[in-house]
Design an enzyme around this catalytic site. Structure first.
Site, mmCIF file in Angstrom:
data_model
loop_
_atom_site.group_PDB
_atom_site.id
_atom_site.type_symbol
_atom_site.label_atom_id
_atom_site.label_comp_id
_atom_site.label_asym_id
_atom_site.label_seq_id
_atom_site.Cartn_x
_atom_site.Cartn_y
_atom_site.Cartn_z
ATOM 1 N N LEU A 76 0.828 -1.217 0.000
ATOM 2 C CA LEU A 76 0.000 0.000 0.000
ATOM 3 C C LEU A 76 0.864 1.270 0.000
ATOM 4 C CD1 LEU A 76 -2.867 -1.018 2.462
ATOM 5 C CD2 LEU A 76 -2.806 -1.229 -0.026
ATOM 6 N N SER A 78 3.461 2.226 1.921
ATOM 7 C CA SER A 78 3.762 2.902 3.187
ATOM 8 C C SER A 78 5.171 3.481 3.206
ATOM 9 C CB SER A 78 3.513 1.983 4.388
ATOM 10 O OG SER A 78 4.523 1.021 4.480
ATOM 11 N N SER A 79 6.137 2.824 2.563
ATOM 12 C CA SER A 79 7.497 3.388 2.600
ATOM 13 C C SER A 79 7.548 4.713 1.829
ATOM 14 C CB SER A 79 8.538 2.397 2.069
ATOM 15 O OG SER A 79 8.316 2.111 0.716
ATOM 16 N N ALA A 81 4.981 6.782 1.453
ATOM 17 C CA ALA A 81 4.251 7.781 2.243
ATOM 18 C C ALA A 81 5.134 8.295 3.381
ATOM 19 C CB ALA A 81 2.945 7.184 2.775
ATOM 20 N N ASP A 123 4.536 5.163 -6.483
ATOM 21 C CA ASP A 123 4.171 5.373 -5.072
ATOM 22 C C ASP A 123 4.435 6.806 -4.620
ATOM 23 O OD1 ASP A 123 3.987 2.640 -5.398
ATOM 24 O OD2 ASP A 123 4.825 2.166 -3.435
HETATM 25 O O1 PMV Z 1 4.331 -3.499 -3.177
HETATM 26 P P1 PMV Z 1 4.554 -2.085 -3.539
HETATM 27 O O2 PMV Z 1 3.550 -1.138 -3.004
HETATM 28 O O3 PMV Z 1 5.963 -1.622 -3.248
HETATM 29 O O4 PMV Z 1 4.383 -1.993 -5.142
HETATM 30 C C1 PMV Z 1 5.353 -2.522 -5.993
HETATM 31 C C2 PMV Z 1 4.940 -2.292 -7.402
HETATM 32 C C3 PMV Z 1 5.980 -2.688 -8.447
HETATM 33 O O5 PMV Z 1 5.436 -2.330 -9.712
HETATM 34 C C4 PMV Z 1 6.233 -4.175 -8.418
HETATM 35 C C5 PMV Z 1 7.288 -1.956 -8.238
HETATM 36 C C6 PMV Z 1 7.229 -0.464 -8.489
HETATM 37 O O6 PMV Z 1 8.163 0.216 -8.006
HETATM 38 O O7 PMV Z 1 6.332 0.035 -9.183
#
Ligand code: PMV
Length: 289
Positions: A76, A78-79, A81, A123
């Site tokens: 989600l 969190s890192s 955010a 993110d």
């Molecule tokens: O699990 P999360 O929230 O870190 O998402 C990773 C999503 C990926 O596409 C696998 C990696 C990225 O940096 O977009």
């Protein structure tokens, strides 16, 4: 003392594929992370490579207090955010004069550094600006925010994003003729979704398809499959893994009146449910106590 907060995110479509020059659609969600930074002569904070790096980038020292509504390592964001809110709080507390744009850039740089090179801007962009974005290789297009009703299911199975990213890379180098078309299909889903963003029932079907393709990439998990099926069988428009997979969370797009029923089904199958919707604010300054 300065307190800033930033929201989490879900990928609606395109995780993993975004690391292969494909587009993805992600949106900010309501649960947030609150970060307070204070100039002190005895700096201390919870152990986190992200927070260490934030202070290093600004070349200052301070104390940090984090209050998070987001489960960590669950897909989600969190890192991101924490990173975005910590940078904004340091920027404010130490009068560094950085813009929101610069904070988003710096946060992405830190994510890439801590995650050893492989992190998309998804993110950090979504957490900084809020709302919904089409992301493609460091570029972003803001999309009109939609009133989606989302139910997130946390499998509570911990996963490592970098391990899952590596796993997909290995599979692709072993079976390029199979995996490249899977990534192309994910791109086709994103392009189709772009034409139907105001049709949740249609998007739900595309989420189901995207989930099959994520399974093909090897990032499924039996517990995530249970939660996805529980959400679909209780009436979600569609459901899929969100984020890196292999554990972490799934997300369902749902008609408003059956969100609680879907959340109940997720809990019956040992998931932790979060009923949520889009966050349109992004990074926000909180009132000092
Ligand atoms: O699990 P999360 O929230 O870190 O998402 C990773 C999503 C990926 O596409 C696998 C990696 C990225 O940096 O977009």
């Amino acid at each position: 003392m300065a307190t800033w907060s930033a929201p989490g995110k879900v990928f609606l479509f395109g995780e993993h594929a975004v690391l292969y020059e494909k587009p993805g659609i992600a949106l900010a969600i309501r649960p947030r992370v609150y970060v307070t930074v204070r100039k002190t002569s005895h700096p201390h904070h919870a152990k986190s490579p992200y927070i260490d790096q934030c202070f290093r980038e600004f070349g200052v020292k301070g104390s940090v207090y984090i209050n998070s509504q987001l489960p960590s390592s669950s897909g989600l964001g969190s890192s991101a955010a924490v990173t975005v809110a910590t940078l904004a709080a340091i920027n404010d507390e130490f009068d560094m004069g950085r813009s929101k744009e610069q904070i988003a850039e710096l946060a992405w740089k830190i994510e890439k550094k801590v995650q050893k090179g492989r992190a998309s801007a998804t993110d950090t962009t979504v957490s900084t600006y809020g709302g919904m974005f089409l992301i493609k290789e460091g570029t972003r297009k803001r999309l009109a925010p939609q009133n989606y009703h989302l139910v997130i299911g946390n499998s509570q199975i911990s996963h490592s994003t970098s391990r899952m990213v590596e796993k997909v890379a290995e599979l692709r180098s072993k079976h390029p003729a199979i995996i490249n078309p899977v990534l192309d299909s994910i791109e086709a889903i994103v392009m189709d979704a772009m034409k139907h963003l105001d049709e949740p029932a249609y998007l739900g079907k595309l989420m189901d398809m995207n989930n099959c393709l994520l399974e093909m990439l090897g990032v499924g998990h039996p517990q995530l499959s249970r939660l996805v099926l529980a959400a679909r069988s209780t009436g979600a428009f569609g459901a899929k893994i969100t984020g890196a997979g292999g554990g972490g969370c799934m997300v369902a797009l749902a008609p408003k009146n059956i969100r609680a029923r879907i959340a109940g089904a997720i809990e019956v199958f040992d998931g932790r449910a979060i009923i949520t919707c889009i966050d349109t604010e992004g990074l926000r300054k909180e009132r000092d106590a």
